[in-house]
Design a protein around this motif. Sequence first.
Motif, PDB file in Angstrom:
ATOM      1  N   ALA A  12       0.807  -1.228   0.000  1.00  0.00           N
ATOM      2  CA  ALA A  12       0.000   0.000   0.000  1.00  0.00           C
ATOM      3  C   ALA A  12       0.845   1.286   0.000  1.00  0.00           C
ATOM      4  O   ALA A  12       0.639   2.153  -0.852  1.00  0.00           O
ATOM      5  N   PRO A  13       1.815   1.425   0.916  1.00  0.00           N
ATOM      6  CA  PRO A  13       2.592   2.676   0.879  1.00  0.00           C
ATOM      7  C   PRO A  13       3.417   2.838  -0.386  1.00  0.00           C
ATOM      8  O   PRO A  13       3.658   3.972  -0.813  1.00  0.00           O
ATOM      9  N   SER A  14       3.852   1.724  -0.999  1.00  0.00           N
ATOM     10  CA  SER A  14       4.647   1.868  -2.226  1.00  0.00           C
ATOM     11  C   SER A  14       3.783   2.432  -3.351  1.00  0.00           C
ATOM     12  O   SER A  14       4.232   3.276  -4.131  1.00  0.00           O
ATOM     13  N   LEU A  15       2.531   1.982  -3.413  1.00  0.00           N
ATOM     14  CA  LEU A  15       1.636   2.530  -4.449  1.00  0.00           C
ATOM     15  C   LEU A  15       1.312   3.990  -4.162  1.00  0.00           C
ATOM     16  O   LEU A  15       1.235   4.807  -5.080  1.00  0.00           O
ATOM     17  N   ARG A  16       1.163   4.319  -2.883  1.00  0.00           N
ATOM     18  CA  ARG A  16       0.889   5.709  -2.534  1.00  0.00           C
ATOM     19  C   ARG A  16       2.086   6.586  -2.901  1.00  0.00           C
ATOM     20  O   ARG A  16       1.937   7.722  -3.323  1.00  0.00           O
ATOM     21  N   MET A  17       3.276   6.022  -2.757  1.00  0.00           N
ATOM     22  CA  MET A  17       4.499   6.757  -3.097  1.00  0.00           C
ATOM     23  C   MET A  17       4.576   7.005  -4.609  1.00  0.00           C
ATOM     24  O   MET A  17       4.971   8.088  -5.049  1.00  0.00           O
ATOM     25  N   LYS A  54       2.101   7.365  -6.529  1.00  0.00           N
ATOM     26  CA  LYS A  54       1.131   8.427  -6.790  1.00  0.00           C
ATOM     27  C   LYS A  54       1.711   9.799  -6.441  1.00  0.00           C
ATOM     28  O   LYS A  54       1.584  10.756  -7.204  1.00  0.00           O
ATOM     29  N   SER A  55       2.385   9.883  -5.299  1.00  0.00           N
ATOM     30  CA  SER A  55       2.912  11.180  -4.866  1.00  0.00           C
ATOM     31  C   SER A  55       4.134  11.594  -5.674  1.00  0.00           C
ATOM     32  O   SER A  55       4.475  12.770  -5.725  1.00  0.00           O
ATOM     33  N   SER A  64      -5.584   0.176   4.242  1.00  0.00           N
ATOM     34  CA  SER A  64      -4.365   0.967   4.363  1.00  0.00           C
ATOM     35  C   SER A  64      -4.253   1.989   3.232  1.00  0.00           C
ATOM     36  O   SER A  64      -3.925   3.149   3.462  1.00  0.00           O
ATOM     37  N   TYR A  65      -4.542   1.541   2.007  1.00  0.00           N
ATOM     38  CA  TYR A  65      -4.346   2.431   0.854  1.00  0.00           C
ATOM     39  C   TYR A  65      -5.411   3.518   0.792  1.00  0.00           C
ATOM     40  O   TYR A  65      -5.101   4.685   0.625  1.00  0.00           O
ATOM     41  N   PHE A  66      -6.674   3.129   0.924  1.00  0.00           N
ATOM     42  CA  PHE A  66      -7.758   4.096   0.726  1.00  0.00           C
ATOM     43  C   PHE A  66      -8.134   4.837   2.007  1.00  0.00           C
ATOM     44  O   PHE A  66      -8.526   5.982   1.975  1.00  0.00           O
ATOM     45  N   LYS A 112      -6.140   4.826   4.973  1.00  0.00           N
ATOM     46  CA  LYS A 112      -4.976   5.109   5.831  1.00  0.00           C
ATOM     47  C   LYS A 112      -5.170   4.579   7.240  1.00  0.00           C
ATOM     48  O   LYS A 112      -4.896   5.268   8.233  1.00  0.00           O
TER      49      LYS A 112
END
Lengths: 180, 179
Positions: free
Chosen positions: A101-106, A108-109, B157-159, B161
Motif C-alpha cells: 500500500a505505501p509503495s503505491l501511494r508513493m 502516486k505522490s 491501508s491504501y484508501f 490510511k
Amino acid sequence: MLSMVEKAVVDQKKWIPNDEFWDMIVVVQSLPGVFAVNTALYVGQRVAGTRGAFAAMLGAIIPSITIILLLATVFREYRDQPVVERIFKGIRPCVVALILAPSLRMIKSAKVTWKTAIIPIATVFLIWRCKISPAYVILAAIAGSLIYALVINRRETVRRETRDEDSPVFRVQKHKEAEP
Amino acid sequence: MIYLQLLWVFVKIGVLGFGGGYAMLSLIQHEVVDHYGWMTMTDFADMVAISQMTPGPISINLATYVGYTTAGFGGSLLASFALCLPSVIMVYLILKLFMSKRNNALMDNTLKGLKPAIAGLIFAAGLSMMNLQNFPDFGRGQYNISVIICVFAFVASYFFKANPILLIVMSGIVGFVFY
C-alpha cells in the motif's frame, strides 16, 4: 516523530533556532540511512560536538535494540506454540498489504506519468523476477537521476543567464541575432 | 566470519538506504533472505510485523533481530551499529563542509528522480513475500482467508490510511479464530 524532536530541541531546550532546524532537516532527510539516527546525529553534533552526536545516536537506537532483544528471546521460546503460529498465519498476509500500500501511494505522490511508469515497473521486474540485488538497482537509479538533475540544473542556469545581459550566453545570442 | 558478513551487509544498507525504512526493507530482504539465507521469508514477514508494532525505526529493529538470530547479543549490537556507521560519517562531513544552495538543488532533483525507483523497490519487497509460506491456504479449499486478509488490509491501508498496528492486531485475531 519529527514534531516531537522539534518540540524538544527547538521549543523546550532552545538548542537550535527554528529556521536552522528546518533547513537542516531537509538536508538530513535526503541522506540515506535511518532518518531518526541522522536527525539525532545532526542535533547532537550541532549542540555538543562529536561526543554529543554519539550520545544522541545511542539515545535514538538503544530503546529499539532493547525492545527487540527482549521480544526476540520471548519469540524464540513461543514461536512454535500452535496459538502463536495461528496468530502469525493471520498477520503475514496483512504485512504484505502493509508494504504494498505505501509503495503505491508513493508512486502516486511521485507524479509518475505513463511515460515514467517504466521506472517503477522495471525496478519491480528486475528485483522480483530477475532477483537482481536492489543495491545495483539503487546505484543505477542514482546515476540516472543525477544525470537528469544535472540537465535540469543546466537548463535553469541557461534560462537565468539569457535574461542577464552581461552573461556570456546572452552576448552570444545577441551576436547570433545580429548576424543575418 | 559471520561478524564480517553482518558488518558488510549493514554498512551497505546504511549507504544505499535512500527513502526511509520501507525502502531499506527490500535491501535487507535481498541480503538476509535471498543472498545469505539467514532467515526464511516467513521469519522476515514475522519480523516486519513485530517491527511495525514496536516503536523505533524498522530498520534498526530488523538489524538487531538479524544480528541476534545469526550471531547472538554481540551480533545484534554489531549489525545495529554497522547500519548507523555511514550516517555518522555523512552527517559529520555535511556539518563540517557545509552544503551550498546549489548542491542542495542538485540533490533535491536527484532525489525526485529516485523516488519512482524507490517506490518500485518497496513494491518488489511486498511481491516477493507473496509466496505459499506466507499464504498457506492459497488455492486450497473454498475460502482463502490469507487472500481476504491481504485484500482487506490493503484497501484499509491504501484508501483509508488505517492504523497499521490496528490492522496487524485484527489480522492476528482473524488468524487465531479461523486457522
